[in-house]
Motif scaffolding. Structure first.
Motif, PDB file in Angstrom:
ATOM      1  N   ILE A 137      13.552  52.922 -28.446  1.00 32.70           N
ATOM      2  CA  ILE A 137      12.099  52.300 -27.645  1.00 32.70           C
ATOM      3  C   ILE A 137      11.256  53.928 -27.452  1.00 32.70           C
ATOM      4  O   ILE A 137      10.061  53.814 -27.509  1.00 32.70           O
ATOM      5  N   ARG A 138      11.956  54.761 -27.046  1.00 34.64           N
ATOM      6  CA  ARG A 138      11.304  56.026 -27.046  1.00 34.64           C
ATOM      7  C   ARG A 138      10.772  56.724 -28.240  1.00 34.64           C
ATOM      8  O   ARG A 138       9.583  57.303 -28.158  1.00 34.64           O
ATOM      9  N   GLU A 139      11.368  56.526 -29.158  1.00 37.70           N
ATOM     10  CA  GLU A 139      11.012  56.837 -30.492  1.00 37.70           C
ATOM     11  C   GLU A 139       9.668  56.010 -30.955  1.00 37.70           C
ATOM     12  O   GLU A 139       8.494  56.651 -31.238  1.00 37.70           O
ATOM     13  N   LEU A 140       9.773  54.695 -30.643  1.00 35.12           N
ATOM     14  CA  LEU A 140       8.590  53.844 -30.810  1.00 35.12           C
ATOM     15  C   LEU A 140       7.271  54.363 -29.920  1.00 35.12           C
ATOM     16  O   LEU A 140       6.202  54.390 -30.338  1.00 35.12           O
ATOM     17  N   ALA A 141       7.800  54.662 -28.530  1.00 40.29           N
ATOM     18  CA  ALA A 141       6.491  54.995 -27.815  1.00 40.29           C
ATOM     19  C   ALA A 141       6.008  56.262 -28.118  1.00 40.29           C
ATOM     20  O   ALA A 141       4.749  56.457 -28.110  1.00 40.29           O
ATOM     21  N   GLU A 142       6.669  57.327 -28.593  1.00 38.15           N
ATOM     22  CA  GLU A 142       6.129  58.556 -29.232  1.00 38.15           C
ATOM     23  C   GLU A 142       5.238  58.243 -30.254  1.00 38.15           C
ATOM     24  O   GLU A 142       4.211  58.757 -30.645  1.00 38.15           O
TER      25      GLU A 142
END
Length: 476
Positions: A137-142
């Motif tokens: 999720i964090r990578e997707l948000a980035e």
């Protein structure tokens, strides 16, 4: 005596129950002393980490904690020692029996003084999947933030609130590109409706498209007029719904400023209207007297002999050819809006059959399907074939095939076109043939560009002329 026996039996049952609870629950129970040495670990360690309990007892727990997480782990231990009444929870990477790192969430409780457990009690669980999901999720948000910050197209997010009274749309966020192109910022529109931001008339038009997307439940595309400023008035927009559960909760819009293109198209339409007027004048006012002159000249040739008659008839035929090419140039060079799937082989066959090719030969190297206007494309290939025969001679070989992924080439084995003449041959009125009108290749260029394609001239594989048409849309 019976009371003592019953009490002992109850204590044993309680101990068995407690032991079964500790051994069977998914959480891992561990007891460590103040220096971190493991004094007890429940059997769940085998299921969770792959160790036998004896492999860990007597070792310092820090040995198995990832070096980057040891400081955080030590701080949690220090906190629980300093404040015995408050548990501490920490997330660390712990090495399993295979040498891999897994994420463990441990809740620590200080039990040094309770008389039952002499040490710090840790209740731990494997959260590797959760951490991996959080990382995804964090990578997707980035990636999302990078896209929002760097994409050239303007992006906007609209919240959708559905209730019994209807659907309400509120702007949530604008991309930096949207802000640059419009001068409108997220702070100015956040939480406001389209009507609040753009006024009643324009806001109602925006909301009508938003309603259409919600009703369709799938992406829609459209061109809209949003008068932000003189440089940004027309927009090509794609709107997509975000579905949470069974309900559309947000719309994501990607829009591109197409004001320059729309204004060019409007100008082109005006020019085309003038060309149509011009073509009508040529078609009616010039063709009629020309036909009369041709007919009278033909009758005169039957009644008398004169050295002037053949040149006169040739001149009149040349005028007719110029009229035909001029009409084609005026009417076929417009922007093409409707296309269909075209078979290259079928199109070439029809074109070759209508051109006086003498003893020339055509080789169709590749078959391909593409989107185009077959009626107008006949002018393209007929003129290219006619050009090859006029300049390559009656025995010329013409070869047609695929050029790259999205192109077509037409080449011959004639004398070719010198590099310094290649742009010139595409201009109106240029002809190296004595009886040419000079419009043939210009018509080719105009119709190719009307499709949104590109035309270039280069050397053929056998030294002749080669025409390459690129940026062709494949048939779906």
């Amino acid at each position: 005596m019976r009371d003592n026996t019953a009490s002992k039996r109850d204590n044993e049952r309680g101990a068995d129950w407690y032991r079964a609870l500790v051994e069977e629950v998914n959480d891992l129970a561990t007891v460590v002393d103040t220096d971190g040495t493991i004094r007890y670990v429940s059997p769940a360690v085998t299921r969770i980490l792959g160790y036998e309990p004896d492999e860990l007892v007597g070792h310092e727990g820090y040995e198995f904690v990832h070096p980057d997480d040891r400081e955080r782990n030590a701080e949690a231990v220090e906190a629980v020692l300093s404040n015995p009444s408050e548990p501490e929870t920490v997330e660390v990477r712990f090495k399993d029996a295979d040498g891999s790192w897994c994420w463990i969430e441990a809740t620590m409780r200080n039990r040094l003084d309770d008389g039952l457990i002499d040490g710090i009690l840790l209740s731990s669980r494997d959260i590797t999947e959760r951490k991996e999901h959080e990382n995804d999720i964090r990578e997707l948000a980035e990636e999302y933030e990078a896209l929002l910050d760097n994409v050239e197209d303007a992006i906007f997010l609209v919240a959708v609130e559905q209730s019994d009274s209807g659907v309400r749309f509120e702007f949530e966020r604008l991309s930096p590109s949207y802000e640059r192109q419009t001068g409108i910022t997220t702070e100015e529109v956040q939480g406001r409706t389209p009507r609040n931001v753009f006024g009643e008339e324009q806001g109602a038009e925006l909301e009508a498209n938003y309603h259409r997307c919600v009703s369709a439940g799938e992406p829609i595309s459209y061109q809209e007029e949003l008068r932000v400023n003189e440089e940004a008035r027309f927009w090509q927009t794609k709107l997509a719904p975000v579905i949470t559960g069974d309900e559309i909760t947000r719309l994501i819009g990607i829009t591109r400023n197409v004001t320059d293109r729309v204004e060019r198209e409007q100008q082109l339409r005006r020019q085309n209207d003038r060309l149509d007027e011009f073509a009508s004048v040529i078609s009616h006012d010039l063709r009629s007297p020309l036909n009369v002159a041709q007919g009278r000249a033909a009758l005169l040739a039957e009644q008398a002999e004169s050295d002037h008659l053949d040149p006169l008839l040739r001149a009149l035929d040349r005028i007719e050819a110029i009229v035909e090419d001029t009409l084609t140039l005026a009417r076929q060079g417009n922007t093409i809006s409707e296309t269909e799937a075209v078979s290259l082989t079928d199109l070439l066959g029809k074109c070759w059959a209508t051109v006086d090719t003498s003893n020339a030969t055509i080789e169709i190297v590749d078959e391909m399907m593409f989107q185009g206007d077959p009626g107008r494309l006949r002018h393209v290939f007929e003129n290219l074939f006619r050009n090859a025969v006029e300049h390559g001679g009656p025995d010329v070989t013409v070869r047609v095939g695929r050029h790259g992924e999205q192109g077509i080439y037409v080449e011959d084995d004639g004398p070719g076109i010198p590099a310094d003449k290649r742009k010139e041959v595409l201009e109106p009125g240029h002809s190296s043939a004595s009886d040419g009108t000079g419009f043939g290749l210009t018509i080719v260029k105009r119709i190719v560009e009307a499709h949104g394609w590109k035309l270039s001239v280069t050397d053929g594989t056998e030294g002749g002329a080669r025409f390459e048409i690129t940026d062709i849309e494949s048939a779906s």
